[in-house]
Each structure stands twice: as structure tokens, then as C-alpha cells.
Design an enzyme around this catalytic site. Structure first.
Site, PDB file in Angstrom:
ATOM      1  N   HIS A   9     -37.954  10.142   3.074  1.00 52.58           N
ATOM      2  CA  HIS A   9     -37.094   9.778   4.211  1.00 52.58           C
ATOM      3  C   HIS A   9     -36.861  10.977   5.127  1.00 52.58           C
ATOM      4  O   HIS A   9     -36.776  10.832   6.341  1.00 52.58           O
ATOM      5  CB  HIS A   9     -35.733   9.275   3.724  1.00 52.58           C
ATOM      6  CG  HIS A   9     -35.667   7.792   3.465  1.00 52.58           C
ATOM      7  ND1 HIS A   9     -35.934   6.851   4.433  1.00 52.58           N
ATOM      8  CD2 HIS A   9     -35.344   7.092   2.353  1.00 52.58           C
ATOM      9  CE1 HIS A   9     -35.787   5.629   3.925  1.00 52.58           C
ATOM     10  NE2 HIS A   9     -35.428   5.748   2.649  1.00 52.58           N
ATOM     11  N   CYS A  62     -36.053  -0.398  -0.462  1.00 45.21           N
ATOM     12  CA  CYS A  62     -35.418   0.592   0.409  1.00 45.21           C
ATOM     13  C   CYS A  62     -34.222  -0.059   1.096  1.00 45.21           C
ATOM     14  O   CYS A  62     -34.330  -1.172   1.616  1.00 45.21           O
ATOM     15  CB  CYS A  62     -36.416   1.079   1.455  1.00 45.21           C
ATOM     16  SG  CYS A  62     -35.710   2.298   2.583  1.00 45.21           S
ATOM     17  N   GLY A  88     -30.114   5.646  -4.353  1.00 44.70           N
ATOM     18  CA  GLY A  88     -30.275   6.881  -3.604  1.00 44.70           C
ATOM     19  C   GLY A  88     -30.096   6.603  -2.126  1.00 44.70           C
ATOM     20  O   GLY A  88     -30.123   5.444  -1.690  1.00 44.70           O
ATOM     21  N   GLN A 122     -30.794   7.770   7.006  1.00 42.05           N
ATOM     22  CA  GLN A 122     -30.537   6.329   6.891  1.00 42.05           C
ATOM     23  C   GLN A 122     -29.175   5.934   7.448  1.00 42.05           C
ATOM     24  O   GLN A 122     -28.936   4.751   7.707  1.00 42.05           O
ATOM     25  CB  GLN A 122     -30.625   5.886   5.420  1.00 42.05           C
ATOM     26  CG  GLN A 122     -32.049   5.955   4.870  1.00 42.05           C
ATOM     27  CD  GLN A 122     -32.093   5.523   3.414  1.00 42.05           C
ATOM     28  OE1 GLN A 122     -31.826   6.308   2.525  1.00 42.05           O
ATOM     29  NE2 GLN A 122     -32.422   4.260   3.174  1.00 42.05           N
TER      30      GLN A 122
HETATM   31 ZN    ZN Z   1     -35.273   4.154   1.389  1.00 46.82          ZN
END
Ligand code: ZN
Length: 167
Positions: free
Chosen positions: A135, A89, A46, A51
Site C-alpha cells: 500500500h 483489502c 491491517g 487508506q
Molecule cells: Zn489493503
């Protein structure tokens, strides 16, 4: 649709609240394409737009045979039990730790062509949705790890199972 650089812990965009996408936003499909490419390049399950430095409410997921982008995603229902599993992550590469998540959630949002979507997700997919929607609120998985000593470093030659592949 090039893979983009994934921001790492310490970058302030990761701690900002992402803004909702408005209908007809230009570049939405290109953004999602880049996010899929970036997730795939990192072998993740994902990815959330912040990000890659874009503070908008867009996520992509690829777990439990579901591969999709969701715009303005929102968890509208959660179901117990909480399940603890190791989680990683892509913005904290090389580490994983135990995080409790709801076993199933219902997520509402929009597709890239602005259709309403409603997804019931279980197990890994539910975990990924919770991780990505976190997030969008500036929350990282390590905020949920009760004891920092529980964070483990992934060895380069490990064959990590899905949750620790990062998201
Ligand atoms: Zn993450």
C-alpha cells in the site's frame, strides 16, 4: 480516536507512493490511534495510512497475536516458499482473490516512540506486512491476482476467515 473513512479503489491516494515519516513529526500517535480504530471498526487485520488519505509510511497490523504500528516499515529479508492464499483489502471491500506471498519476511522500521524495531513475521502476519507495505508503494492486492476472473465476491453472510477479512 475516531474511525475514519477508508478510501476505496479509484481514489488516487491509494496509487501514490507514501512519504517517509521524519523524527518528531507531530500527530504521529494520533494518526496511529485513528488507524487502529479504523482497522478495528472494519474488522481488518491491517491498515496503511494512505487508506485513510494520509500519504505517509505508517502501517498497523493485528494478526498472529501481534498488534503494532510500524513507521517507515521496510522488508529487509524474504524467505521462500511462496504461499498462495485468498486475500482481501479494506480498500476493495467485498472482494477477495488468490495472491502469492512469501511465507516469512523480516521487517525493519520504527515504533511510535521512534525505537528501532525488527520483526520476523510468518504466515498471516507476513502476508499482512507484505500487503500493507505494498500500500505504501501504491500497489493493491489485485495487482498480484494473475487472472481477474479469480476475484470473488464475498457474500454478506459469509463468515470469512482471517486473510479475507481485509487489510
Ligand atoms: Zn489493503
Amino acid at each position: 480516536m475516531p474511525a475514519r473513512t477508508i478510501l476505496q479503489l479509484g481514489n488516487e491516494v491509494l496509487r501514490q507512493k507514501a512519504k517517509p515519516v521524519s523524527k518528531g513529526m507531530r500527530g504521529l500517535r494520533k494518526l496511529a490511534d485513528d488507524m487502529f480504530a479504523t482497522m478495528d471498526n472494519a474488522e481488518g487485520v491491517g491498515l496503511a495510512a494512505p487508506q485513510i488519505g494520509v500519504p505517509l509510511q505508517v502501517i498497523v497490523v493485528d494478526a498472529e497475536d501481534v498488534r503494532m504500528a510500524v513507521v517507515n516499515p521496510e522488508i529487509v529479508k524474504t524467505s521462500e516458499p511462496m504461499v498462495e492464499d485468498d486475500e482481501g483489502c479494506l480498500s476493495y471491500a467485498g472482494f477477495f482473490g488468490p495472491v502469492s506471498r512469501y511465507q516469512s519476511v523480516v521487517v525493519k522500521g520504527r515504533s511510535l516512540d521512534w525505537k528501532k524495531v525488527r520483526i520476523r513475521a510468518n504466515d498471516l502476519l507476513a502476508r499482512v506486512f507484505q500487503h500493507e507495505i505494498d500500500h505504501l508503494n501504491g500497489t493493491l492486492f489485485l495487482d498480484h491476482v494473475a487472472d481477474p476472473d479469480q476475484l470473488q465476491r464475498a457474500e454478506a453472510d459469509d463468515e470469512p476467515d482471517a486473510p479475507t477479512r481485509g487489510a
